[in-house]
Write a protein that holds these residues in place. Structure first.
Motif, PDB file in Angstrom:
ATOM      1  N   ASP A 147       0.817  -1.215   0.000  1.00 43.22           N
ATOM      2  CA  ASP A 147       0.000   0.000   0.000  1.00 43.22           C
ATOM      3  C   ASP A 147       0.853   1.267   0.000  1.00 43.22           C
ATOM      4  N   ASN A 148       2.043   1.181   0.546  1.00 43.44           N
ATOM      5  CA  ASN A 148       2.904   2.357   0.629  1.00 43.44           C
ATOM      6  C   ASN A 148       3.999   2.363  -0.435  1.00 43.44           C
ATOM      7  N   TYR A 149       3.849   1.515  -1.455  1.00 43.45           N
ATOM      8  CA  TYR A 149       4.900   1.410  -2.462  1.00 43.45           C
ATOM      9  C   TYR A 149       5.059   2.723  -3.234  1.00 43.45           C
ATOM     10  N   TYR A 150       3.940   3.321  -3.604  1.00 39.79           N
ATOM     11  CA  TYR A 150       4.015   4.561  -4.384  1.00 39.79           C
ATOM     12  C   TYR A 150       4.534   5.710  -3.521  1.00 39.79           C
ATOM     13  N   SER A 151       4.178   5.693  -2.247  1.00 38.37           N
ATOM     14  CA  SER A 151       4.729   6.707  -1.359  1.00 38.37           C
ATOM     15  C   SER A 151       6.233   6.557  -1.237  1.00 38.37           C
ATOM     16  N   TYR A 152       6.701   5.318  -1.219  1.00 40.88           N
ATOM     17  CA  TYR A 152       8.141   5.079  -1.163  1.00 40.88           C
ATOM     18  C   TYR A 152       8.824   5.608  -2.421  1.00 40.88           C
ATOM     19  N   LEU A 153       8.209   5.371  -3.582  1.00 35.06           N
ATOM     20  CA  LEU A 153       8.793   5.873  -4.828  1.00 35.06           C
ATOM     21  C   LEU A 153       8.884   7.396  -4.823  1.00 35.06           C
ATOM     22  N   PHE A 154       7.821   8.015  -4.321  1.00 32.82           N
ATOM     23  CA  PHE A 154       7.810   9.476  -4.315  1.00 32.82           C
ATOM     24  C   PHE A 154       8.872  10.033  -3.368  1.00 32.82           C
ATOM     25  N   LEU A 155       8.960   9.454  -2.176  1.00 37.98           N
ATOM     26  CA  LEU A 155       9.903   9.966  -1.189  1.00 37.98           C
ATOM     27  C   LEU A 155      11.348   9.736  -1.621  1.00 37.98           C
ATOM     28  N   THR A 156      11.624   8.545  -2.163  1.00 39.28           N
ATOM     29  CA  THR A 156      12.997   8.277  -2.586  1.00 39.28           C
ATOM     30  C   THR A 156      13.381   9.050  -3.828  1.00 39.28           C
ATOM     31  N   SER A 157      12.376   9.418  -4.646  1.00 40.78           N
ATOM     32  CA  SER A 157      12.700  10.183  -5.865  1.00 40.78           C
ATOM     33  C   SER A 157      13.026  11.629  -5.544  1.00 40.78           C
TER      34      SER A 157
END
Length: 926
Positions: free
Chosen positions: A840-850
């Motif tokens: 569920d937090n995969y896209y949030s991880y992508l955004f934060l790491t980007s």
């Protein structure tokens, strides 16, 4: 095989009759369920049922404000006083008359009863200095009503008591004799039963509500003749002449809900919230004293039997008797905190999930319900079947459920998305009465009493593969072995047949049984099959040798009571002297048996003896629970209990009779002219081997074994003490400390050693652990990990234990069945939540790491690497210096980052929402 099972919980029934109440903190809801009382913890999402039973169904309950004493009273006036926190029965008492209402005073010193047309006030039993020999001491009796008293309400200071009655009046009573003259008033003027009377927060106003929907507001004011007297204006409050004051109606309001009538009502003084329930299932919320309608909702078409408000006034609890509904409603957010309903008709079948965390029940009302064992709540309800559901069975992985029904279909249910994704039918329209599922989940078989064949379907395609012919009568029972896919079937032709479904030849030799087969069960390893017959025998056959190896005579062990219409004693009756449901334990050492009687029998298979007998219910309101009938009620025409006296009831809706003569089932023809019979329709052991469930007339009874309190040392000597364990831990001798903790069998010591072992030493400790302690270690991890927050730590223990002792465990499956399922329950319930949170937090991880570490001119990029033609994977370029993900960022002239949306569209297939239902079903079955 342990036999110390005790009653644990009652599922499938959330409300029967009587009143529901909140605890003082507002977090627990107490509801009567038949002759028992259940408690629902609304904060922790758990429930439990008190072990004690009444002789009849509970009519009213109340809990004192301190939350220590619970008083429950049944229909005959027999009361049980319970320590609510310790869950122990303190005292039994008989009030000798029907009690309609019970209420503790706010200060906890007294409690009031509505007994017929009298109001009895009793002292609350306590451990004070003035202890009495008898726990219940009557303080006072008030008489003044001419009909039955319906409700009682205390004032906030415990000085006054309001009562309402069927004589169309309400009265106020004083507890102290000195204030008798101040509070001696009859509130008359209503044209129907007065259902409730309440004080406002200042106790200067009283609201009375009648059955016909009238709300009167009363105030203590001057008499009309004295209102214009000028001398009264000069009087001080201390010299006020009370003879010139009286309670008068200052306002009248009406609900205008005809033809519906008021069935229940309650008032919350702190928030001035009035809640009213009607006979058509509607409930309304009003703001007093302005009588402003706040909300108007409906919980169904059946009457709202009871309503309660918690201390803060935020949650409302409603109960409907006809359908057994119970809901808790938060009116400010307009959301349901709890919404539960039991089966409307008899439970027909039940089954445990493979990890033992859920129980699925099927009923004659055509519904399938999934119950959570820990919380006791219903998770989902399937109502797609058009007729009674006769059987339910899980696939091996526990994600697919199969059900058979009299509507001629077998359905497959997805327990991840909670929907029906397969429907199996035969070439002819027949009613399926039994069901079995292959352990691999590839085929499902069903039998019918309309034909002599067994139908086999492919689960993947939904096609009918074959029909097994050979029986000369209707097929009554089916069961698959969990190890070798052996199918056993029983029929009305008094034979048992063993089929190899995946074999080429379907010619089998029948096993002869000398009576009609009522139930069948097969051992987990597929070597033995047991059947229950009409003659009350449990016959055991060896499948490989094809001969009988055991026989248990259950007739002498069955407690079958005498029914009301029996002309002979229970000892000479053949009714219920057999078992209609039997089930093997996981290790094959015991068999559970139950039937249309009041007993559940646990048998030892090897010695053919009865280990323990459980009484299903002590409710005398059910037919078949008494061995001897009351001779004073016997007449030449039969017992008095069979005489229909509904026409003598005072309420019109109670006099109405819509039932068929002799109707024993539910449906729209709800009320019965004969008593409901006690019986157990299905029974099954839990896969964890520490519990079993029985579907009965009273609901879904769950019995468990409790090992937490019992001190059970193992191979103990004088050198093993808690100090020795702590000394070994101090010397970093972890294996020796772990073994000594297991030999002491003290939970706190095992827990201490378990958490002290360093992560790097877990593999060495588990590899060196003696085999005799592996089962205890796995069972401890399974129970401890459910409440532990160290997910990875527990997983490492499980990983290294299975890696070191996997071969031994596989060769001794029957010994490790309970512990392995406990571990499986942890993996399915806790670890799955971690994986879900990560996805569920995969896209949030992508955004934060980007965006992390992006400075002036720095560019980061997500590269898409084509590893195969069918699937794409994300690879994040790692920086060698700080190991942070460097994402390439596309900047325009204004410095805005615009490339993220385009890269999101390049996500791999498995991360997107799949809209193809067929593909989902194939993945689910695989």
């Amino acid at each position: 095989m342990k036999s110390d099972f005790k009653f644990s919980n009652l599922l499938g029934t959330v409300y029967r009759q009587g009143n529901v109440i909140f605890s003082d903190d507002g977090t627990q809801l107490i509801s009567p369920v038949g002759n028992r009382v259940s408690v629902f913890d609304l904060i922790n999402n758990k429930s439990f049922t008190f072990e004690y039973e009444h002789r009849k169904s509970v009519a009213c309950v109340d809990l004192n404000k301190q939350g220590t004493l619970l008083l429950s009273i049944d229909e005959d006036g027999r009361a049980i006083l319970v320590n609510f926190k310790a869950r122990t029965v303190l005292h039994h008492f008989n009030f000798r008359e029907k009690v309609r209402s019970v209420s503790f005073s706010p200060d906890g010193q007294l409690f009031a009863l509505a007994v017929g047309r009298f109001i009895q006030i009793w002292k609350t039993p306590g451990a004070s200095e003035d202890r009495q020999f008898a726990p219940f001491v009557r303080y006072r009796v008030h008489a003044g009503h001419f009909q039955d008293v319906l409700s009682l309400t205390w004032s906030h200071d415990s000085r006054f008591l309001l009562s309402t009655s069927k004589d169309l009046t309400s009265k106020i009573w004083s507890i102290d004799k000195e204030e008798k003259d101040l509070a001696s008033m009859t509130f008359a003027g209503h044209k129907d039963y007065v259902m409730g009377a309440f004080f406002n927060d200042s106790q200067e106003k009283i609201y009375t509500i009648s059955k016909d929907g009238a709300l009167y507001q009363w105030e203590y004011t001057k008499k009309p003749s004295e209102e214009n007297d000028e001398e009264d204006d000069e009087d001080d409050e201390d010299n006020m002449d009370l003879s010139k004051y009286s309670w008068r109606i200052t306002n009248k309001n009406y609900f205008y809900a005809r033809p519906a009538t008021v069935k229940c009502c309650t008032f919350h003084p702190q928030t001035n919230l009035l809640v009213v329930g009607f006979s058509n299932g509607e409930f309304r919320l009003y703001d007093m004293p302005h009588f402003t309608l706040i909300q108007q909702l409906s919980m169904g078409q059946n009457a709202v039997q009871t309503v309660a408000v918690n201390k803060t006034g935020e949650w409302l609890a409603f109960g409907s008797m006809k359908l057994g509904q119970l809901l808790v409603y938060e009116w400010q957010s307009e959301s349901y905190i709890l919404k539960q309903q039991g089966h409307f008709d008899t439970m027909r079948s039940l089954c445990y999930s493979p990890d033992g965390s859920r129980i699925v029940t099927a009923s004659d009302d055509g519904k399938i319900k999934v119950w959570d064992v820990v919380s006791g709540f219903c998770l989902a309800t399937f109502d797609e079947h058009q007729a009674a559901v006769t059987g339910v069975q899980f696939a091996k992985k526990g994600q697919v459920l199969f059900s058979s029904s009299l509507d001629g279909t077998v359905k497959a249910w997805d327990l991840i998305r909670f929907r029906n994704f397969r429907t199996f039918t035969a070439t002819d329209r027949i009613q399926f009465s039994c069901l079995a599922v292959d352990p691999s989940g590839e085929v499902v078989v069903a039998g019918s009493q309309d034909s002599f064949d067994i139908h086999i379907w492919n689960v993947q395609t939904g096609l009918l593969l074959d029909t097994l012919a050979g029986h000369e009568g209707p097929v009554s029972c089916l069961a698959f072995s969990q190890e070798n896919s052996v199918l056993a079937s029983a029929s009305w032709d008094k034979t048992i047949r063993i089929w190899n479904v995946f074999g080429r030849s379907q010619d089998v030799e029948p096993l002869e049984v000398y009576s009609d087969v009522l139930s069948l069960t097969i051992r987990h390893d597929g070597k033995e099959v047991a059947v229950s017959t009409l003659s009350g025998q449990i016959t055991i056959f060896d499948i490989q040798q094809g001969k009988q190896i055991g026989n248990i005579d259950g007739r002498k062990d069955i407690l079958a009571g005498r029914h009301l219409d029996d002309r002979f004693t229970a000892k000479n009756s053949e009714r219920g002297k057999n078992f209609t449901a039997i089930h093997y334990s996981f290790d094959g050492q015991a068999i559970l048996a139950a039937g249309d009687n009041n007993s559940i029998c646990l048998y030892d298979v090897a010695n053919e003896v009865l280990l323990k007998r459980f009484i299903v219910s002590k409710n005398m309101a059910l037919d078949g629970t008494l061995e001897f009938l009351n001779s004073s009620k016997m007449t030449e025409a039969g017992t008095l209990d069979l005489i229909d006296r509904d026409g003598e009831n005072s309420d019109f809706e109670d006099r109405e009779d819509n039932a068929l003569p002799g109707s024993r089932r539910g449906g729209d023809l709800s009320s019965r002219r004969v008593k409901q019979e006690i019986r157990v329709t299905s029974i099954q052991f839990s896969p964890t081997a520490n519990a079993f469930a029985a579907g009965s007339t009273e609901g879904l009874l769950v019995y468990t074994t409790d090992d937490s309190v019992v001190f059970d040392p193992f191979d103990l000597d004088f050198d093993i003490t808690p100090d020795a364990v702590n000394e070994a831990l101090g010397n970093r001798e972890y294996l020796e400390a772990l073994v000594m903790a297991f030999r002491l069998n003290e939970t706190y010591l095992i827990n201490k050693v378990y958490e002290t072992v360093p992560i790097k030493d877990i593999s060495l400790v588990t590899a060196s652990t003696p085999v005799m302690y592996i089962n205890r270690l796995l069972k401890f991890i399974g129970s401890y990990a459910m409440d532990s927050q160290h997910i990875e730590f527990n997983l490492m223990w499980i990983k290294w234990t299975l890696a070191a002792h996997g071969k031994y465990i596989m060769s001794h499956k029957h010994e490790f069945g309970s512990s392995l399922r406990a571990v499986q329950k942890f993996l399915a319930r806790i670890a799955k939540e971690v994986v879900t949170a990560s996805k569920d937090n995969y896209y949030s991880y992508l955004f934060l790491t980007s965006t992390d570490g992006a400075e002036d001119g720095d560019e980061q990029e997500i590269e898409v690497d084509q590893n195969s033609s069918d699937e794409q994977e994300f690879k994040v370029l790692e920086n060698d210096e700080d190991s942070d993900a460097d994402m390439d960022e596309e900047d325009d002239d204004d410095g805005e980052w615009v490339g993220f949306e385009e890269k999101i569209n390049k996500l791999p297939v498995e991360l997107k929402v799949d809209e193809d239902d067929d593909d989902d079903d194939e993945q689910l079955l695989d």
